[in-house]
Design a protein around this motif. Structure first.
Motif, PDB file in Angstrom:
ATOM      1  N   ARG A 151       0.833  -1.203   0.000  1.00  0.00           N
ATOM      2  CA  ARG A 151       0.000   0.000   0.000  1.00  0.00           C
ATOM      3  C   ARG A 151       0.869   1.254   0.000  1.00  0.00           C
ATOM      4  N   GLU A 152       1.862   1.281   0.861  1.00  0.00           N
ATOM      5  CA  GLU A 152       2.736   2.451   0.936  1.00  0.00           C
ATOM      6  C   GLU A 152       3.556   2.608  -0.340  1.00  0.00           C
ATOM      7  N   ALA A 155       1.383   3.968  -3.065  1.00  0.00           N
ATOM      8  CA  ALA A 155       1.092   5.380  -2.799  1.00  0.00           C
ATOM      9  C   ALA A 155       2.239   6.271  -3.261  1.00  0.00           C
ATOM     10  N   GLU A 160      -3.734   4.509  -5.306  1.00  0.00           N
ATOM     11  CA  GLU A 160      -4.457   4.234  -4.060  1.00  0.00           C
ATOM     12  C   GLU A 160      -4.888   2.771  -4.042  1.00  0.00           C
ATOM     13  N   TYR A 162      -6.669  -0.735  -2.477  1.00  0.00           N
ATOM     14  CA  TYR A 162      -7.826  -1.228  -1.734  1.00  0.00           C
ATOM     15  C   TYR A 162      -7.669  -2.737  -1.593  1.00  0.00           C
ATOM     16  N   ALA A 175      -5.792  -1.655  -7.305  1.00  0.00           N
ATOM     17  CA  ALA A 175      -5.762  -0.212  -7.511  1.00  0.00           C
ATOM     18  C   ALA A 175      -6.250   0.069  -8.922  1.00  0.00           C
ATOM     19  N   TRP A 250      -8.563  -0.832   5.816  1.00  0.00           N
ATOM     20  CA  TRP A 250      -7.153  -0.868   6.191  1.00  0.00           C
ATOM     21  C   TRP A 250      -6.990  -0.993   7.694  1.00  0.00           C
ATOM     22  N   GLU A 288     -10.521   8.434 -10.238  1.00  0.00           N
ATOM     23  CA  GLU A 288      -9.633   8.000  -9.164  1.00  0.00           C
ATOM     24  C   GLU A 288      -8.447   7.178  -9.665  1.00  0.00           C
ATOM     25  N   GLY A 290      -5.015   5.998 -11.330  1.00  0.00           N
ATOM     26  CA  GLY A 290      -3.689   6.592 -11.447  1.00  0.00           C
ATOM     27  C   GLY A 290      -2.964   6.067 -12.683  1.00  0.00           C
TER      28      GLY A 290
END
Length: 293
Positions: A151-152, A155, A160, A162, A175, A250, A288, A290
Motif C-alpha cells: 500500500r505504501e 502510494a 491508491e 484497496y 488499484a 485498512w 480515481e 492513477g
C-alpha cells in the motif's frame, strides 16, 4: 419442475433450491441465490462490462469444479454476450450486466471471475491486482503485513490501494489504473513484487517455486496478464464453508492478529455493506485511477 420466478420482467427457472451445497454449514442453493440477490447492488458494478469466467461447482465444493469461459449452452437470449480476444482466437463470453443475468448465473452455482480490463477496451487494463497467497505456516496475518508495505509503495507512485479477502487463505490488493496495457501493468506489478521480496526477504516472495513458499507470502503479480482472471469482489467461493471474497478496511488489516479475524461468510456481508457501503467503490471511478510511472 423447477419453479419459475420473475426478475425485473425476465422469467427464470431456479432449480434445486433445497440442495445443500456447503455440507459443513448446511448452506443451500436457495441461500446462495438469496445471498446474490442481497448483494447485487454492490456486486453488479464490479461485473458490469467485464467478460466473466464461471468457476462452477454445481454439486458443492466437494463435487466436480470446472471453469466455463465460453457462453454456456442454454444461455437465455436476453443475457448479454461479447466477443473477446484470446490467444487461440476470439471467443464469446457472458457479461453479467443486470440482476436477471446475475440470478441466472448464480443458478449455475459459480464463482465469478473477471479480467482486469473492460470488454470495450481489452487492450487497456483498468486495474492492477496483487494476489497475496500464504504458504503454511504463514497465514492471512502475514499477508496483511505484505499488503501494508505494498500500500505504501503504491502510494509513492500515486496509486491508491484497496483490499479484499480472497475468500480462501489470502488477500487481494487492487488499484485503479489508466493508460497502460496489461503487459505494462504486469511488468510494473512484477517489479513491485521483486521490491517486496528484497525489502522483506523472510516474509515476501515473488516467485511461484513451491519449495520456496513455506512460511512466506507469494506476491502473485501474474494475475495482471490479459488472459488471467481474478475472483470478483463479493463472489462466494467453492470452499468447505460459504466464504466470500470480501472487501476489508485498512484498519482491519492493521489490526489482524489471527487468521479468523478476516474470515467472512455469506451471512456477514449484508451487515458489512450496511456499515461500510462498497469499500471498493473508488475502483469504479475513472477519476480515481492513477497512471503508472
Amino acid at each position: 419442475m423447477a419453479p419459475i420466478t420473475q426478475v425485473e420482467g425476465r422469467r427464470l427457472a431456479l432449480s434445486n433450491l433445497e440442495k445443500v451445497l456447503y455440507p459443513a454449514t448446511g448452506f443451500t442453493k436457495g441461500e446462495v441465490l438469496h445471498y446474490y440477490a442481497t448483494v447485487a447492488e454492490v456486486l453488479l458494478p464490479h461485473l458490469r462490462d467485464r467478460a466473466v469466467s464461471f468457476l462452477r461447482y454445481p454439486d458443492g465444493p466437494d463435487g466436480q469444479v470446472f471453469f466455463t469461459k465460453n457462453v454456456p449452452p442454454g444461455t437465455p437470449e436476453w443475457v448479454t454476450t461479447a466477443e473477446v480476444p484470446r490467444v487461440e482466437g476470439p471467443s464469446r463470453m457472458v457479461l453479467v450486466q443486470d440482476l436477471p443475468s446475475l440470478m441466472w448465473s448464480a443458478n449455475l452455482v459459480t464463482e465469478f471471475h473477471t479480467h482486469q480490463w473492460l470488454v470495450d477496451t481489452p487492450d487497456e487494463a483498468d486495474r492492477i491486482v496483487f494476489d497475496l497467497d500464504p504458504g503454511a505456516p504463514a497465514s492471512i496475518v502475514q499477508c496483511c503485513e505484505v499488503a501494508l508495505w505494498l500500500r505504501e509503495r503504491l502510494a509513492e507512485d500515486g496509486l491508491e490501494a484497496y483490499a479484499k479477502t480472497s475468500g480462501s487463505k489470502g488477500l487481494h490488493l487492487l488499484a485503479a489504473v489508466r493508460g497502460a496495457s496489461s503487459e505494462r501493468v504486469s511488468e510494473y506489478a512484477k517489479a513491485l513484487a521483486v521490491e517486496a521480496e528484497k525489502a522483506m526477504p523472510r516474509l515476501a516472495l515473488h516467485r511461484m517455486t513451491r519449495s520456496l513458499r513455506p512460511g512466506k507470502v507469494f506476491v502473485d503479480w501474474s494475475q495482471n496478464a490479459a488472459r488471467k482472471t481474478t475472483a470478483t469482489p463479493y463472489t462466494l467461493r467453492a470452499r468447505p464453508e460459504p466464504t466470500v471474497s470480501a472487501p476489508v478496511t485498512w484498519e482491519e488489516i492493521e489490526e489482524c492478529r489471527t487468521p479468523g479475524r478476516l474470515d467472512f461468510h455469506a451471512v456477514d456481508i449484508a451487515p458489512r455493506i450496511q456499515d461500510h457501503g462498497d469499500l471498493l467503490a473508488p475502483l469504479l471511478d475513472a477519476a480515481e485511477a492513477g497512471t503508472l510511472p
